[in-house]
Design an enzyme around this catalytic site. Structure first.
Site, PDB file in Angstrom:
ATOM      1  N   SER A 195       5.272   6.666  -1.122  1.00 53.66           N
ATOM      2  CA  SER A 195       6.323   7.476  -0.592  1.00 53.66           C
ATOM      3  C   SER A 195       7.749   7.091  -1.004  1.00 53.66           C
ATOM      4  O   SER A 195       7.990   6.102  -1.185  1.00 53.66           O
ATOM      5  CB  SER A 195       6.122   7.607   0.934  1.00 53.66           C
ATOM      6  OG  SER A 195       7.079   8.179   1.627  1.00 53.66           O
TER       7      SER A 195
ATOM      8  N   TYR B  16       6.716   2.887   9.579  1.00 51.68           N
ATOM      9  CA  TYR B  16       6.236   3.951   8.425  1.00 51.68           C
ATOM     10  C   TYR B  16       6.797   3.330   7.129  1.00 51.68           C
ATOM     11  O   TYR B  16       6.204   3.121   6.133  1.00 51.68           O
ATOM     12  CB  TYR B  16       6.548   5.449   8.481  1.00 51.68           C
ATOM     13  CG  TYR B  16       5.981   6.095   7.457  1.00 51.68           C
ATOM     14  CD1 TYR B  16       4.604   6.140   7.153  1.00 51.68           C
ATOM     15  CD2 TYR B  16       6.846   6.967   6.419  1.00 51.68           C
ATOM     16  CE1 TYR B  16       3.888   6.959   6.087  1.00 51.68           C
ATOM     17  CE2 TYR B  16       6.228   7.502   5.377  1.00 51.68           C
ATOM     18  CZ  TYR B  16       4.957   7.599   5.274  1.00 51.68           C
ATOM     19  OH  TYR B  16       4.189   8.392   4.347  1.00 51.68           O
TER      20      TYR B  16
END
Ligand code: NAP
Length: 250
Positions: A137, A150
């Site tokens: 990501s 995250y």
């Protein structure tokens, strides 16, 4: 693609979003598919009758072992492993970080990826050319307030991908990390524990990426000639210059 050699693609987290779109994209390219997630009925619908839909919980070793044993029995090798299963939970500052959210993210995003990769490597080594595609990501190299659990897990995915590239050097196994920005999937619904209004607000006033955009990038990476390793692909909506800087229309 040589007509008599049908490559095998394993996709984790195939019941939704990017994983489901990847199954469709690779299926169209002639890959035979083995796909898994916890919601088996949904995986079955995505895969259709031609591929293998299996239950898979990447946080459980017994589930991974059973999944890989089935793939071995049916196909005997893996050409492409797409480590896609992943999630974000919560958006709380470190000062209020919830252990259960962090544990879940790390169990799925980091340990799940380790365990799947470790279990699949013997079958990747049986293919003519293996390829590991990890869903990282932009959170793997950027940070944002409330996102530490995250972003830390995706920074770990980045480190693991780069390490694999070193460790597999000299073997015919490619490693690609796909690093998307904002993609509208079930991701935000999961992050906000089912709160659909909170999830909707994430995409308000902006045209986010869709899962097929990411599947396109994966299809591109895996269909390059075998000597070409696409190390990383960073892909964002045009409106998103950074995780935290999104140009929204009123
Ligand atoms: P999604 O629609 O929520 O899909 C996530 C998938 O992961 C589901 O199929 C889910 O299946 C699976 N999964 C979750 N926990 C699992 C477990 N323990 N075992 C097996 N599968 C599990 O979200 P998505 O956006 O497609 O996310 C896919 C990947 O892209 C993730 O790694 C995510 O971090 C990454 N990513 C997403 C975005 C974004 O903005 N959407 C941006 C960058 C990166 P079950 O619940 O059925 O098990």
């Amino acid at each position: 693609m040589a007509s008599n050699y049908k490559p095998i693609a394993v996709v984790t987290g195939a019941s939704s979003g990017i994983g489901a779109a990847t199954v469709v994209a690779l299926g169209r390219l002639g890959y035979r598919i083995a796909a898994g997630a916890r919601r088996l009925e949904r995986v079955r619908r995505v895969v259709g009758s031609s591929g293998l839909a299996l239950p898979l919980d990447v946080t459980r070793l017994d589930s991974i072992d059973a999944f890989v044993a089935e793939v071995k029995k049916k196909f005997g090798r893996i050409d492409v492993l797409v480590n896609n299963a992943g999630l974000a939970r919560g958006l709380t500052p470190v000062a209020e970080g919830r252990d259960e959210d962090w544990i879940e993210m790390w169990e799925v995003n980091v340990l799940g990826l380790l365990r799947m990769t470790r279990a699949c490597l013997p079958l990747l080594r049986k293919a003519r050319h293996g390829h590991i595609v990890n869903l990282g990501s932009i959170a793997g190299f950027e940070t944002y307030k409330g996102g530490a659990g995250y972003t830390a897990s995706k920074h770990a995915v980045h480190a693991i991908s780069r390490t694999l590239r070193l460790e597999l050097n000299g073997e015919p196994i490619r490693v690609t990390e796909i690093e998307p920005g904002m993609v509208e999937t079930e991701f935000s619904v999961v992050r906000f524990h089912g709160d659909r209004d909170a999830a909707k607000a994430v995409y308000k006033g902006v045209k986010p990426l869709v899962a097929a955009d990411i599947a396109d990038c994966i299809a591109f990476a895996v269909t390059r000639p075998p000597h070409v390793d696409i190390d990383e692909i960073v892909i964002r909506p045009i409106a998103q210059a950074a995780t935290w800087l999104v140009a929204r229309k009123p």
